[in-house]
Design an enzyme around this catalytic site. Structure first.
Site, PDB file in Angstrom:
ATOM      1  N   THR A 183     -15.970   5.714  -2.556  1.00  0.00           N
ATOM      2  CA  THR A 183     -16.828   6.979  -3.655  1.00  0.00           C
ATOM      3  C   THR A 183     -17.117   5.824  -4.746  1.00  0.00           C
ATOM      4  OG1 THR A 183     -15.685   8.106  -4.700  1.00  0.00           O
ATOM      5  CG2 THR A 183     -16.192   9.201  -2.253  1.00  0.00           C
ATOM      6  N   ARG A 217     -13.081  11.890  -1.223  1.00  0.00           N
ATOM      7  CA  ARG A 217     -13.112  12.823  -1.323  1.00  0.00           C
ATOM      8  C   ARG A 217     -14.394  13.559  -1.642  1.00  0.00           C
ATOM      9  NH1 ARG A 217      -8.456  14.127  -6.080  1.00  0.00           N
ATOM     10  NH2 ARG A 217      -9.674  11.625  -6.288  1.00  0.00           N
ATOM     11  N   ASP A 229      -8.970  13.884   1.943  1.00  0.00           N
ATOM     12  CA  ASP A 229      -8.295  13.459   0.826  1.00  0.00           C
ATOM     13  C   ASP A 229      -6.845  13.202   1.644  1.00  0.00           C
ATOM     14  OD1 ASP A 229      -5.357  13.733  -1.295  1.00  0.00           O
ATOM     15  OD2 ASP A 229      -6.870  15.681  -2.467  1.00  0.00           O
ATOM     16  N   ASN A 244      -7.984   1.464  -0.492  1.00  0.00           N
ATOM     17  CA  ASN A 244      -7.648   1.051  -1.599  1.00  0.00           C
ATOM     18  C   ASN A 244      -7.897   2.841  -2.292  1.00  0.00           C
ATOM     19  OD1 ASN A 244     -10.013   0.453  -3.677  1.00  0.00           O
ATOM     20  ND2 ASN A 244     -11.142   2.129  -2.963  1.00  0.00           N
ATOM     21  N   TYR A 279       2.786   5.663 -12.111  1.00  0.00           N
ATOM     22  CA  TYR A 279       2.021   4.469 -11.651  1.00  0.00           C
ATOM     23  C   TYR A 279       2.459   3.021 -11.113  1.00  0.00           C
ATOM     24  CZ  TYR A 279      -2.016   2.139 -10.736  1.00  0.00           C
ATOM     25  OH  TYR A 279      -3.066   1.048 -10.332  1.00  0.00           O
ATOM     26  N   LYS A 290       2.784   1.017  -6.862  1.00  0.00           N
ATOM     27  CA  LYS A 290       2.302  -0.151  -6.455  1.00  0.00           C
ATOM     28  C   LYS A 290       3.394  -0.745  -6.168  1.00  0.00           C
ATOM     29  CE  LYS A 290      -2.126   1.043  -7.145  1.00  0.00           C
ATOM     30  NZ  LYS A 290      -2.775   1.259  -5.361  1.00  0.00           N
ATOM     31  N   LEU A 297      -6.708  -6.255 -15.005  1.00  0.00           N
ATOM     32  CA  LEU A 297      -7.095  -4.948 -15.428  1.00  0.00           C
ATOM     33  C   LEU A 297      -8.837  -5.320 -14.398  1.00  0.00           C
ATOM     34  CD1 LEU A 297      -6.624  -4.520 -19.167  1.00  0.00           C
ATOM     35  CD2 LEU A 297      -6.385  -3.203 -17.778  1.00  0.00           C
TER      36      LEU A 297
HETATM   37  P1  NDP Z   1     -12.053   4.232  -8.748  1.00  0.00           P
HETATM   38  O1  NDP Z   1     -11.656   5.615 -10.120  1.00  0.00           O
HETATM   39  O2  NDP Z   1     -13.205   3.633  -9.694  1.00  0.00           O
HETATM   40  O3  NDP Z   1     -11.887   4.413  -7.415  1.00  0.00           O
HETATM   41  C1  NDP Z   1     -10.655   5.094  -6.641  1.00  0.00           C
HETATM   42  C2  NDP Z   1     -11.645   5.746  -5.582  1.00  0.00           C
HETATM   43  O4  NDP Z   1     -10.270   6.324  -4.876  1.00  0.00           O
HETATM   44  C3  NDP Z   1     -12.140   6.898  -5.935  1.00  0.00           C
HETATM   45  O5  NDP Z   1     -13.278   6.193  -4.125  1.00  0.00           O
HETATM   46  C4  NDP Z   1     -12.059   8.656  -5.381  1.00  0.00           C
HETATM   47  O6  NDP Z   1     -12.181   8.362  -4.609  1.00  0.00           O
HETATM   48  C5  NDP Z   1     -10.750   7.752  -4.311  1.00  0.00           C
HETATM   49  N1  NDP Z   1      -8.904   8.592  -4.762  1.00  0.00           N
HETATM   50  C6  NDP Z   1      -8.206   8.108  -5.514  1.00  0.00           C
HETATM   51  N2  NDP Z   1      -8.067   9.753  -5.075  1.00  0.00           N
HETATM   52  C7  NDP Z   1      -7.660  10.028  -3.388  1.00  0.00           C
HETATM   53  C8  NDP Z   1      -7.166  11.083  -2.772  1.00  0.00           C
HETATM   54  N3  NDP Z   1      -6.584  11.548  -3.182  1.00  0.00           N
HETATM   55  N4  NDP Z   1      -8.209  10.597  -1.742  1.00  0.00           N
HETATM   56  C9  NDP Z   1      -9.523  10.108  -1.755  1.00  0.00           C
HETATM   57  N5  NDP Z   1      -8.885   9.695  -2.208  1.00  0.00           N
HETATM   58  C10 NDP Z   1      -8.999   9.022  -3.357  1.00  0.00           C
HETATM   59  O7  NDP Z   1     -10.857   3.112  -9.190  1.00  0.00           O
HETATM   60  P2  NDP Z   1     -10.567   1.545  -8.202  1.00  0.00           P
HETATM   61  O8  NDP Z   1     -11.435   1.483  -7.808  1.00  0.00           O
HETATM   62  O9  NDP Z   1     -10.643   0.660  -9.451  1.00  0.00           O
HETATM   63  O10 NDP Z   1      -9.151   1.304  -7.638  1.00  0.00           O
HETATM   64  C11 NDP Z   1      -8.633   1.427  -5.829  1.00  0.00           C
HETATM   65  C12 NDP Z   1      -7.723   0.884  -6.424  1.00  0.00           C
HETATM   66  O11 NDP Z   1      -7.114   0.030  -6.705  1.00  0.00           O
HETATM   67  C13 NDP Z   1      -6.595   2.256  -6.598  1.00  0.00           C
HETATM   68  O12 NDP Z   1      -5.773   1.892  -5.403  1.00  0.00           O
HETATM   69  C14 NDP Z   1      -6.170   1.399  -7.926  1.00  0.00           C
HETATM   70  O13 NDP Z   1      -4.561   2.187  -8.460  1.00  0.00           O
HETATM   71  C15 NDP Z   1      -6.152  -0.276  -7.364  1.00  0.00           C
HETATM   72  N6  NDP Z   1      -6.024  -0.501  -8.749  1.00  0.00           N
HETATM   73  C16 NDP Z   1      -6.747  -0.860  -9.783  1.00  0.00           C
HETATM   74  C17 NDP Z   1      -7.195  -1.558 -10.714  1.00  0.00           C
HETATM   75  C18 NDP Z   1      -8.072  -1.095 -12.365  1.00  0.00           C
HETATM   76  O14 NDP Z   1      -7.750  -2.309 -12.936  1.00  0.00           O
HETATM   77  N7  NDP Z   1      -9.196  -0.609 -12.319  1.00  0.00           N
HETATM   78  C19 NDP Z   1      -5.819  -2.487 -11.571  1.00  0.00           C
HETATM   79  C20 NDP Z   1      -5.253  -2.691  -9.954  1.00  0.00           C
HETATM   80  C21 NDP Z   1      -5.334  -1.524  -8.877  1.00  0.00           C
HETATM   81  P3  NDP Z   1     -12.553  10.125  -4.393  1.00  0.00           P
HETATM   82  O15 NDP Z   1     -12.885  10.822  -6.199  1.00  0.00           O
HETATM   83  O16 NDP Z   1     -14.336  10.524  -4.141  1.00  0.00           O
HETATM   84  O17 NDP Z   1     -11.533  10.768  -3.445  1.00  0.00           O
HETATM   85  C1  8X3 Z   2      -4.359  -1.387 -12.656  1.00  0.00           C
HETATM   86  C2  8X3 Z   2      -4.255  -2.418 -13.341  1.00  0.00           C
HETATM   87  O1  8X3 Z   2      -2.842  -2.949 -15.834  1.00  0.00           O
HETATM   88  O2  8X3 Z   2      -4.106  -0.856 -15.504  1.00  0.00           O
HETATM   89  O3  8X3 Z   2      -3.615  -1.305 -11.837  1.00  0.00           O
HETATM   90  O4  8X3 Z   2      -1.864  -1.190 -14.864  1.00  0.00           O
HETATM   91  S1  8X3 Z   2      -3.269  -1.457 -14.893  1.00  0.00           S
END
Ligand code: NDP
Ligand code: 8X3
Length: 250
Positions: free
Chosen positions: A11, A34, A57, A84, A150, A154, A182
């Site tokens: 999403t 969600r 969820d 993801n 967090y 990971k 980031l």
């Molecule tokens: P966003 O917040 O943009 O997207 C997160 C997604 O996860 C949303 O679609 C949300 O959907 C879904 N989500 C969260 N909690 C739940 C749940 N309980 N059940 C189902 N779906 C869930 O974050 P990113 O796209 O940046 O992050 C995606 C992944 O990459 C994560 O695992 C994050 O930890 C990881 N990551 C991100 C980094 C960054 O800097 N952005 C760097 C490294 C890793 P909804 O709210 O609709 O449920």
């Molecule tokens: C997200 C990257 O550096 O904000 O996983 O932890 S950082």
């Protein structure tokens, strides 16, 4: 016949960008999250691509299993699962953190990922094909102040990915842990509990990765020849690197 990718957390951020990338290459999609309205918007945006939306969820084990069991036969033979869905909550030091937020990160990033994986991986082994891509993070390898739980979730994802490789040796099923630094998405808005101005500060004056970069990398990883397994891929913006050890001299 089209290949099928199942992307959790589609999403927003990485998940949405991945959905767009795979759709552009003619794959059919299962997308989850969600927020049902966003899933429906994504499906409409990607038409005429075949898209099955599933709203659940990942912390809810029964709902997760039921949603996956109800995937229509047309989509059921999943070629690629991208675990993801995930989040960070807060950046307080360990002695100031909220235990409910720790529970939420553990339940989502660890247990949710396990529920989805366990439900999907058996079919991949039976079908003799499949690829599981997990979203780890640089925070799973390198400590930083406020990264506490967090980063630890990971680190779990990193080790679980490697352990899956050990278990799946002898099958064609591939496993990859993607470890980004980031990247600008809704991630920091969620981390700072909806405070968009704090989230903005994270990316101020630097060029972060964008979700489309991660989508491109994951698409590449999953379309390499089937005998090639990328175990882990760490990726940072050019504007992010390492600090010296912190020393308290007081
Ligand atoms: P966003 O917040 O943009 O997207 C997160 C997604 O996860 C949303 O679609 C949300 O959907 C879904 N989500 C969260 N909690 C739940 C749940 N309980 N059940 C189902 N779906 C869930 O974050 P990113 O796209 O940046 O992050 C995606 C992944 O990459 C994560 O695992 C994050 O930890 C990881 N990551 C991100 C980094 C960054 O800097 N952005 C760097 C490294 C890793 P909804 O709210 O609709 O449920
Ligand atoms: C997200 C990257 O550096 O904000 O996983 O932890 S950082």
């Amino acid at each position: 016949m089209s290949k099928t990718v199942f992307i959790t957390g589609a999403t927003a951020g990485f998940g949405k960008a991945m959905a767009e990338r795979y759709a552009a290459e003619g794959w059919q999609l299962i997308v989850s999250g969600r927020r049902e309205d966003r899933l429906e918007e994504l499906k409409a945006e990607l038409a005429p691509t075949a898209v099955h939306t599933v709203c659940f969820d990942v912390r809810d084990r029964e709902a997760t299993q039921a949603a996956i069991a109800a995937i229509p036969p047309q989509f059921a033979d999943i070629d690629v699962l991208v675990n993801n869905a995930g989040l960070a909550l807060g950046m307080e030091p360990v002695h100031k953190c909220d235990l409910d937020e720790w529970d939420c990160m553990i339940d989502t990033n660890i247990k949710g990922l396990l529920y989805v994986t366990r439900t999907v991986v058996e079919g991949m082994v039976e079908r003799g094909r499949g690829h599981i891509v997990n979203l780890g993070s640089v925070a799973g390898t390198y400590p930083y102040p406020g990264g506490n739980t967090y980063g630890a979730t990971k680190a779990f994802v990193k080790q679980f990915s490697l352990n899956m490789r050990a278990d799946l040796l002898g099958t064609p099923v591939r496993v990859t842990n993607i470890e980004p630094g980031l990247c600008e998405s809704e991630f920091s808005v969620v981390r700072f509990r909806g405070d968009a101005s704090m989230a903005e500060q994270v990316y101020k004056g630097m060029q972060p990765i964008v979700p489309e970069d991660i989508a491109e990398i994951i698409y590449w990883v999953t379309t390499l020849p089937p005998h090639v397994n990328i175990n882990a891929l760490e990726v940072m913006p050019v504007d992010q690197a390492f600090s010296p050890f912190a020393i308290n001299r007081s």
